[in-house]
Design an enzyme around this catalytic site. Structure first.
Site, short mmCIF file in Angstrom:
data_model
loop_
_atom_site.label_atom_id
_atom_site.label_comp_id
_atom_site.label_asym_id
_atom_site.label_seq_id
_atom_site.Cartn_x
_atom_site.Cartn_y
_atom_site.Cartn_z
N HIS A 115 0.88 -0.98 0.11
CA HIS A 115 -0.02 0.18 -0.10
C HIS A 115 0.94 1.21 -0.08
O HIS A 115 0.19 2.38 0.33
CB HIS A 115 -0.93 0.03 1.14
N CYS A 123 3.52 11.43 -8.30
CA CYS A 123 2.89 12.33 -9.22
C CYS A 123 1.83 11.48 -10.22
O CYS A 123 2.35 10.59 -10.90
CB CYS A 123 3.93 13.07 -10.08
N CYS A 126 2.79 12.54 -14.03
CA CYS A 126 3.96 12.26 -14.84
C CYS A 126 4.78 10.84 -14.29
O CYS A 126 5.87 10.58 -14.83
CB CYS A 126 4.91 13.39 -14.96
N CYS A 142 4.62 19.02 -8.15
CA CYS A 142 5.64 18.13 -8.66
C CYS A 142 6.71 19.00 -9.34
O CYS A 142 6.29 19.93 -10.09
CB CYS A 142 4.92 17.14 -9.90
N CYS A 145 6.41 18.41 -13.44
CA CYS A 145 5.22 18.84 -14.35
C CYS A 145 4.24 19.91 -13.65
O CYS A 145 3.52 20.35 -14.31
CB CYS A 145 4.36 17.72 -14.75
N THR A 183 -3.86 -8.39 10.66
CA THR A 183 -4.57 -7.98 9.70
C THR A 183 -5.96 -8.59 9.76
O THR A 183 -6.06 -9.88 9.93
CB THR A 183 -3.86 -8.21 8.15
N PRO A 209 -4.86 -11.34 18.11
CA PRO A 209 -5.65 -11.36 19.33
C PRO A 209 -7.22 -11.71 18.80
O PRO A 209 -7.88 -12.22 19.89
CB PRO A 209 -5.82 -10.07 19.99
N GLU A 210 -7.52 -11.38 17.73
CA GLU A 210 -8.96 -11.73 17.39
C GLU A 210 -9.05 -12.65 16.28
O GLU A 210 -8.19 -12.91 15.58
CB GLU A 210 -9.60 -10.47 16.83
P1 OAD Z 1 -7.45 -3.67 10.31
O1 OAD Z 1 -7.54 -2.29 11.29
O2 OAD Z 1 -8.38 -3.78 9.40
O3 OAD Z 1 -7.17 -5.00 11.01
C1 OAD Z 1 -6.17 -4.81 12.10
C2 OAD Z 1 -5.97 -6.38 12.74
O4 OAD Z 1 -4.96 -6.19 13.82
C3 OAD Z 1 -7.14 -6.71 13.46
O5 OAD Z 1 -7.50 -7.93 12.86
C4 OAD Z 1 -6.91 -6.87 14.76
O6 OAD Z 1 -7.70 -7.79 15.64
C5 OAD Z 1 -5.54 -6.88 14.91
N1 OAD Z 1 -4.93 -6.57 15.96
C6 OAD Z 1 -5.15 -5.66 16.83
N2 OAD Z 1 -4.18 -5.43 17.88
C7 OAD Z 1 -3.13 -6.18 17.51
C8 OAD Z 1 -1.70 -6.76 18.11
N3 OAD Z 1 -1.59 -6.28 19.29
N4 OAD Z 1 -1.22 -7.70 17.35
C9 OAD Z 1 -1.73 -8.44 16.47
N5 OAD Z 1 -2.76 -7.97 15.76
C10 OAD Z 1 -3.69 -6.97 16.33
O7 OAD Z 1 -5.88 -3.30 9.67
P2 OAD Z 1 -5.56 -3.91 8.27
O8 OAD Z 1 -5.87 -5.31 7.95
O9 OAD Z 1 -4.02 -3.60 8.23
O10 OAD Z 1 -5.51 0.51 3.49
O11 OAD Z 1 -6.04 -3.08 6.91
C11 OAD Z 1 -5.98 -3.28 5.71
C12 OAD Z 1 -5.95 -2.16 5.09
O12 OAD Z 1 -7.13 -1.24 5.23
C13 OAD Z 1 -5.06 -1.06 5.35
O13 OAD Z 1 -3.42 -1.08 4.75
C14 OAD Z 1 -5.52 0.39 5.07
C15 OAD Z 1 -7.07 0.07 5.46
O14 OAD Z 1 -7.81 0.92 5.05
C16 OAD Z 1 -5.62 1.57 2.79
O15 OAD Z 1 -5.62 2.83 3.39
C17 OAD Z 1 -5.60 1.45 1.39
ZN ZN Z 2 4.54 15.33 -12.35
#
Ligand code: OAD
Ligand code: ZN
Length: 240
Positions: A115, A123, A126, A142, A145, A183, A209-210
């Site tokens: 990400h 930019c 360009c 930029c 450009c 994640t 943790p979840e």
């Molecule tokens: P989320 O906020 O969706 O998920 C975070 C995860 O971390 C959850 O499943 C929690 O249970 C877990 N969590 C919380 N505390 C933790 C700990 N101490 N150790 C391990 N896990 C823990 O975040 P992402 O899955 O990273 O994208 O989100 C994906 C994308 O959504 C991000 O990159 C961002 C967001 O919108 C963009 O901005 C394009």
């Molecule tokens: Zn540019």
């Protein structure tokens, strides 16, 4: 943990697929869940390509706020444990959704930032890209450009950088163990990477943790904080 130790020791390619949960103990909020960033802010207004095109200054304000917060944070014990494991597992990779640069700071190698990186700029006119520098102002322009520069992150509504995504698929498809750390696996297309690993019969280890939709089918679902669990995984490599 002992069967996991055997898998890890024998592994020829380990992959760490990480999300915002790994940076929680560094002081960076996650996106979803109780205290998640998207509870407080609307991503369609602040983190989408259409919002950026409508009002780049507002989107930049949000990203400058996040840059400031993130720049005060340090790698967690989880980032450091991954970097330590990678020293012993040469062919291992980090595929991260995080834009916070903390895997880099922890000394990891073979990192794909799917990400992007919040400390970079790009930019859309360009293709120019570079590190962000505070003297650039908000929104920065930029130097090639003159168009408004975008934060170097993937916004909602944008595709992932094609080369990085192709490489991530190649790495996931050829790993024999994948750690899925912090994640929620809500965001596509990154959330399909564990399926590529599974097709290669990789061992899937989830650390969270979840529970997530992956937990039931993971070979190991380790419920806990990444900062507690990953140092223990590193210890597995040490004990004889
Ligand atoms: P989320 O906020 O969706 O998920 C975070 C995860 O971390 C959850 O499943 C929690 O249970 C877990 N969590 C919380 N505390 C933790 C700990 N101490 N150790 C391990 N896990 C823990 O975040 P992402 O899955 O990273 O994208 O989100 C994906 C994308 O959504 C991000 O990159 C961002 C967001 O919108 C963009 O901005 C394009
Ligand atoms: Zn540019």
């Amino acid at each position: 943990m002992y069967p996991l130790r055997d898998f890890l020791i024998k592994s020829k390619r380990a992959v760490f697929l990480t999300g915002s949960g790994i940076s929680k103990e560094s002081g960076i909020p996650t996106f979803r869940g109780k205290d998640g960033l998207w509870k407080q802010y609307d991503p369609s207004k602040l983190a989408s390509i259409s919002a950026f095109l409508d009002n780049p200054a507002l989107v930049w304000e949000f990203y400058r706020y996040r840059q400031d917060l993130i720049s005060k944070c340090h790698p967690s014990r989880a980032h450091l444990a991954i970097s330590q494991i990678q020293k012993e597992k040469e062919n291992s990779w980090v595929l991260t959704q995080n834009v916070d640069n903390l895997h880099n700071q922890a000394g990891s190698k073979n990192i794909i930032e799917l990400h992007g990186n919040i400390f970079r700029i790009s930019c859309i006119n360009c293709g120019y890209n570079d590190n962000y520098n505070v003297i650039m102002g908000v929104p920065p322009r930029c130097p090639k450009c003159g168009d408004v520069l975008k934060p170097g992150v993937v916004l909602f509504g944008e595709s992932l950088p094609q080369k990085d995504w192709a490489k991530a698929i190649e790495i996931a498809s050829s790993c024999d163990i994948m750690f899925v750390v912090g994640t929620s696996l809500n965001v596509s297309p990154v959330n399909i990477l564990p399926s590529y690993a599974k097709e290669n019969n990789a061992v899937i280890v989830e650390i969270n943790p979840e529970l997530t939709w992956l937990s039931e089918s993971a070979d190991f679902s380790l419920k806990g904080s990444a900062s507690d669990v990953l140092p223990k995984i590193h210890d597995l490599l040490k004990c004889g």
